[in-house]
Enzyme design. Structure first.
Site, PDB file in Angstrom:
ATOM      1  N   GLU A  57      -8.426  -0.825   6.740  1.00 42.35           N
ATOM      2  CA  GLU A  57      -7.369  -0.935   7.637  1.00 42.35           C
ATOM      3  C   GLU A  57      -7.700  -1.008   9.304  1.00 42.35           C
ATOM      4  OE1 GLU A  57      -5.116   2.760   7.715  1.00 42.35           O
ATOM      5  OE2 GLU A  57      -3.135   1.635   8.066  1.00 42.35           O
ATOM      6  N   GLN A 102       0.845  -1.055   0.160  1.00 42.26           N
ATOM      7  CA  GLN A 102       0.092  -0.061  -0.099  1.00 42.26           C
ATOM      8  C   GLN A 102       0.896   1.385  -0.056  1.00 42.26           C
ATOM      9  OE1 GLN A 102      -1.466   0.474   3.819  1.00 42.26           O
ATOM     10  NE2 GLN A 102      -3.209   1.887   3.222  1.00 42.26           N
ATOM     11  N   GLU A 132      -4.139  10.188  18.425  1.00 44.00           N
ATOM     12  CA  GLU A 132      -4.778  11.437  18.284  1.00 44.00           C
ATOM     13  C   GLU A 132      -5.745  11.323  17.056  1.00 44.00           C
ATOM     14  OE1 GLU A 132      -1.533  11.341  18.372  1.00 44.00           O
ATOM     15  OE2 GLU A 132      -1.401  12.071  20.553  1.00 44.00           O
ATOM     16  N   SER A 137       0.824   6.920   2.476  1.00 45.82           N
ATOM     17  CA  SER A 137       1.649   8.037   3.542  1.00 45.82           C
ATOM     18  C   SER A 137       2.770   8.330   2.778  1.00 45.82           C
ATOM     19  CB  SER A 137       2.239   7.406   4.837  1.00 45.82           C
ATOM     20  OG  SER A 137       0.889   6.666   5.398  1.00 45.82           O
TER      21      SER A 137
END
Lengths: 371, 412, 371, 412
Positions: B250, B132, B378, B135
């Site tokens: 995911e 994948q 977060e 990012s």
């Protein structure tokens, strides 16, 4: 009220900081960490040349004749740069122990080479995993010869001599041991912070002399640890403060969703909380420094307080540093793990926080019983 | 309430177990299954492919997939049962999870019929491994901030840029990549999704060394890499919708505990490490901390039972399924920190002579990664707050602005 | 895997919830709190009429003959409305103890009036401040008569009888005491949650009979507390969940700086964390309910886990409820303090969380030794 | 480093102490000074005024104020020394703090010379007590969201609206009020600041009962209350600047610990409450918790020494002065919660028979207020983050919008 460093001491801090900015960028720490070196010899030499090793050693023993407040200032700065040198072992532990409990002859023999950095000293106390608090020390001295195993010993692989906690009959004392002696087997151990080294020391009937001429007793041993704890706390504070500054800067410059991540309230508030912990810790450290430099009866409580606060805060700081840096913070290339490792090394080196918390309450109880 | 299988589930479990017993060796008591951590190892890949093919031949690969692509149309609870059973055997690490768990399902939703037929069967058999490419160094939590570009050139697209945190790039045949195809459009509207051949010229793969010394991820650099337009998934500039499908999957693919020490290991340590001449476990303060860890760890385990119950009843699990990693990763870090406190000065040893062979030191060094990979703490809190609790989204200063004008750093 | 309530039980929950929405708005709790009333008699009557008091009491003793899962469902709902009635004392403690350890004659005598709400029962165990864990109980039975002081006793001011922990020689048992007897002095005590009452009970040679005919032993006493702990945990969970729902709603509707305060990330993240705690606690409670309803050997560990999680989470919830409501949350008029008080009352009523944590580890040790 | 006065400070301290010893009675050991909590009591007000006048006559009132308004131009460290010394004596509660600490300084900065001469001397002497009319039910942390209006009517202004959290409204002669004078202007630009006579017709004061049963605050309702324009402080629509001056002074005025149990009380409780037949203090888990509380409480105390040191050196204290309430209030609440755990079942007693006469029960019920009054924990974190750490301000959706158009609730 005069509860802060003096202007002279602040000037010293500035000088130390700018010196270390040049001589000890974090790359120096990383280099020791990434190679199999025990410590940064050139930095050690530079620090020795500056006279910092003898900061609190009187001039007649070859030192600079300053006090512990100056030493605390230097400790904080060394903490900021994660200095990869055996300063803490040789100064906070060995030199200070000699000053507290050594005979005049011992001081004359050991302190000058210590203050010049020619000799490295350390203290060897732990005997494997667990809390050494009240557990009997198994290392013994019989007929002037010491037998036992100490592990881990901070800087035990590079020290020239060690002050070894040992029993003679029922008495506890610190035996001065030449680590180059034949009867000493030493082995370097892998450290959670490879920029600071560890060893195991095996003693097989090695000849010793007692620090102070005879076993100094467990109160003095504890007193020596308490004194060192204050100075270690300043190193921890320095590390935590630096981690904060790097992280604050990063959160201001790293943009996500079109804005600096420092503008996200969850991070803002955690940075504020982190700042608060730093200030509370700094205040506890100052109190420790005051008690240390004044030989105050409050030293035991103050040392426990500084140690507990600084250990907590450096752990918090090193965790938050990684977390706020995101994925990059978890890479080897990034400096965050240097702080994370150092925090853990320093937390372990004088025994873990729970032991110091327990000791703190014991000291409070004693103080109340005394009054 | 009980923890039993329904009769149908029990039958399915027995069938699975019988096949596994005939085809694999059970784990010894206390033995951990092989993890994915570590460097590229062709032998490991080969063994994993062998095992995958064996499963596929017997109908035990991607069991929830439709029969036409090689699955058996199994229910989600059957998938849970299958993985429970498989986890009891010595099997190679699952290097197909990203493809089968996230990318396959995305192709099923957004791919053409031709793409499905071309890519899904070899993905299921493990013949083709997938990675994948999402990012980027400047686009992590803010994935849609990605800057890798794809520019049309006849029937092809030319890709330039850098991706990061790519697991398995070294041994993957295919990569699924999100690219920026219109920098003048609003952030989420100029993104397109492609399948890229990882052997294409112009691709360079560099492993990333983590702070714990391992290398589970790579950086992947793209220089003028050509991708034919037929490898596009979904419409041009509509790739964000596809990426969301992948990300939704995911959560399920990562979730789990993924090896490492657990509460029982901590209890064992407390029993063996001595404090003041007695096992640390006898210290009242230690007991208080242990109890808190136990309650938390068990809370997580029982929550997974609730999720399985929903699946078993044929329901969609509730939002409780989203808390696993957010609770588990900091719990691991905190347990490790406490374990190191228990070890005393020996906590500084990253050495086989450390208690338990430095089990907890390694956990302490590895746990920060768990709090970051697959969604930071977060981001997970934001997801729970917004999707589960219905709280307002963050105020977006990057909405309604052409992507190229979104600030990416302080003004000089 | 079948680790959830059944459809029937979920239907029961809906019915209980809508009944209580009508009969027990928070104003009912507030009224008891603000007046000198001990409990809401009309709500008590309504609950009795619904048959909930006898939920888990077999039909031959006048109950509804359901199980503990149904009781747990009701407990959670009563927790949500902060029901100001002696349900927990009379049901989780007294009725359940009778079912576990009473003789058939005792069950026939006590359970029917308990299930009709004509009698209120409770358990009296504590003898002043501190941890009652292993401390010897001072209340004694000699020649069939009980002497001692119990304080605080939950609902001791309104109960008709109490099961009193007492020693007979070395044996611990539960003595059934008629609280209307002449030899019992009772005094109502001010409660941190005036919607739930407390008393001190002074026994001066009051005649008793033993639950079960003779001292049941400390294991059975603990077993009775463990069982009650699971049901109390559901009450705590219900209270924490309701506090969350009210607060979430408030943060969505309260605007500051032109936007709902729920949009501030610091609150968003704390609400997310709070939600997480609720889910973990719910899971621990379910496990407790499973163990309770199956008389599983895991009950002791499961009860400790549910109790610890639920106590922590209700405390967190009641604190966050006030904090997120801002200044209004600190006023008497606002309902937040009803939750804050109830959380503390329920935390104390079976002994505080540290005691249950300690007990949890003891149970784990025993379990390992057994295996 | 030491904790000693400089010679000048010592001389000043001796002078202060001598006057106090001649004019007041020292507190007994362990005795707490009288607090402000509680209902309106004319006798208390009378006594407080008497004491204030006595101080003023001898030059010990508002000692940092300029001599022309009755002060002695003392330095900040002298003010600290004076309050340390005064705190050792039995004195009435300080009902003048809001006027003298926050409103007086505001008048000094923003008032006309005439206003200063008219209001400051009687404020200093305690002849006229002041209250602050800032917060509103819908404007707490977001103070500038205030909706109380002032409309010009000839030489007067007519005020309508509601204020809340007003301490001392019942016995105040004057109130300082912030009002909205231009709802079409941006939020911060349509605000004006007035001095209002609290005896004016149209003012209604209702005490607020707090959750702990006390009433330290009031609601104040304004119905067509007339204020002459000469009572305006600063320019029309420029009141936000004045309000900021007041708020900056609030941080200093509130800060402190303000009575209630402390660590030594917790230690005493641990020593007296029995756990398992031994004092709880002997429990290792209890000791761990106590140590954490001690370190935190002492950290706060030593931080105040650092602030005093800066004052003593004639410097402005650093940002460490802003952490007091943010640390102290939750610390109080957490210590109280732990104390209640120590007390066991008896923690549920709000009764004199509870340990220590329910000291910790009362602290537990009172502490939530400390985390809210004078700036919530959340606002304090924002202040530290923005003013001390220089982090970016919150994104403001209410900037550049006429006040009347700022959303105040969900759209229907």
């Amino acid at each position: 009220m005069n509860f802060d460093f003096s202007d002279d001491q602040k000037l010293l801090r500035e000088n130390v900081r700018s010196f270390l900015a040049k001589e000890a960028p974090l790359a120096v720490c990383r280099q020791v960490l990434e190679t199999a070196t025990a410590y940064a010899t050139s930095l050690w030499q530079a620090v020795a040349t500056q006279g910092w090793l003898g900061t609190a050693i009187p001039e007649n023993y070859g030192g600079a004749g300053f006090g512990r407040l100056e030493l605390a200032v230097i400790a904080e700065e060394l903490g900021r740069v994660l200095a990869p040198i055996p300063f803490s072992s040789s100064v906070y532990l060995a030199s200070e122990a000699l000053l507290v409990a050594g005979t005049d002859e011992q001081k004359r023999r050991y302190l000058p080479p210590l203050s010049r950095g020619e000799w490295i000293g350390t203290v060897a106390h732990f005997e494997g995993p667990g809390d050494p608090g009240n557990r009997p020390v198994k290392t013994v001295v019989r007929s002037g010869k010491l037998t036992g195993v100490k592990m881990p010993v901070t800087d035990g692989d590079v020290a020239d001599f060690a002050l070894v906690t040992a029993k003679s009959g029922r008495d506890l004392g610190l035996a001065i041991v030449d680590l180059h002696a034949r009867e000493v087997q030493r082995e370097r151990l892998d450290s959670i912070d490879p920029s600071r080294s560890l060893a195991s020391l095996r003693f097989e009937r090695v000849p010793i002399e007692w620090l102070g001429g005879r076993p100094c007793g467990s109160d003095t041993v504890q007193h020596i640890f308490n004194r060192a704890a204050v100075l270690y706390a300043f190193e921890q504070l320095g590390g935590a403060q630096r981690a904060f500054e790097i992280t604050r800067e990063y959160t201001l410059n790293r943009y996500a969703f079109g804005r600096p991540i420092a503008s996200f309230q969850a991070l803002k508030h955690r940075l504020a909380d982190w700042y608060v912990e730093l200030e509370l810790t700094r205040s506890n450290c100052y109190y420790g420094a005051w008690a240390l430099s004044n030989e105050a009866p409050e030293l035991a409580v103050a040392a426990c307080g500084a140690r507990v606060a600084a250990t907590n805060t450096f752990e918090l700081a090193s965790k938050e540093m990684i977390q706020m840096h995101g994925g990059m913070g978890f890479t080897w290339e990034h400096d965050a793990h240097l702080f994370y490792r150092r925090a853990r090394y320093l937390a372990a080196v004088l025994g873990p926080a729970p032991v110091w918390r327990e000791r703190l309450i014991t000291c409070l109880e004693r103080r109340e019983q005394a009054s | 309430m009980d923890f039993n299988d329904t009769p149908e589930e029990a039958a399915f479990r027995a069938e699975a177990r019988a096949w596994l017993e005939a085809n694999a060796e059970p784990l010894a008591p206390g033995e951990q299954p092989a993890g994915l951590e570590g460097r590229f190892d062709p032998d490991m890949v080969h063994k994993a492919q062998e095992w995958q093919r064996k499963k596929a031949d017997a109908g035990w690969a991607c069991i929830t997939w439709p029969k036409e692509y090689g699955g058996r149309g199994a229910t989600p609870i059957q998938a849970v049962i299958w993985s429970q059973e498989e986890a009891r055997f010595k099997t190679p690490p699952n290097i197909f999870a990203i493809g089968q768990g996230m990318l396959g399902p995305t192709i099923m939703v957004h791919g053409t019929e031709e793409q499905k037929r071309r890519y899904l069967p070899p993905m299921l058999r493990g013949d083709e491994i997938w990675c994948q490419l999402f990012s980027e160094p400047a686009a992590g939590s803010d994935l849609a901030g990605l800057r890798t570009t794809a520019v049309r050139d006849g029937d092809d697209w030319i890709i330039n840029g850098q991706k990061i945190w790519t697991t398995g790039a070294q041994y993957s045949k295919w990569g699924m990549i999100v690219t920026r195809t219109d920098p003048n459009a609003e952030k989420h509207r100029g993104i397109t999704y492609f399948i890229v051949d990882m052997q294409s010229p112009g691709i360079e793969i560099r492993p990333i060394k983590q702070m714990n010394g391992m290398s589970s991820f790579n950086e992947v650099f793209f220089t003028d890499v050509r991708v034919p337009d037929r490898n596009r998934i979904g419409d041009v500039n509509d790739g964000w919708r596809c990426a969301l499908t992948t990300l939704m999957n995911e959560r399920h693919a990562i979730g789990g505990g993924a090896g490492g020490p657990e509460f029982r290991d901590l209890l064992r340590l407390a029993r063996t490490v001595m404090w003041n001449g007695k096992p640390a476990l006898q210290d009242a303060g230690v007991r208080q901390r242990l109890a808190e860890f136990y309650v938390r760890a068990k809370g997580l385990q029982y929550t997974s039972y609730r999720v399985q119950t929903a699946l078993s009843r044929g329901q969609t699990p509730g939002p409780e399924s989203s808390i696993g990693k957010l609770v588990g990763a900091p719990l691991r870090q905190n347990m490790a920190a406490f374990a190191l406190d228990l070890e005393g000065a020996a906590a500084s040893l990253l050495d086989l002579r450390a208690p338990e062979g430095a089990l907890w030191q390694l956990a302490y060094l590895g746990s920060p990664g768990l709090r970051l990979a697959g969604g930071t703490d977060e981001i997970l809190r934001n997801i729970i707050a917004e999707r589960v609790l219905g709280l307002p989204p963050e105020i977006r200063v990057d909405k309604g602005v052409p992507f190229k004008d979104v600030p990416t750093g302080p003004r000089p």
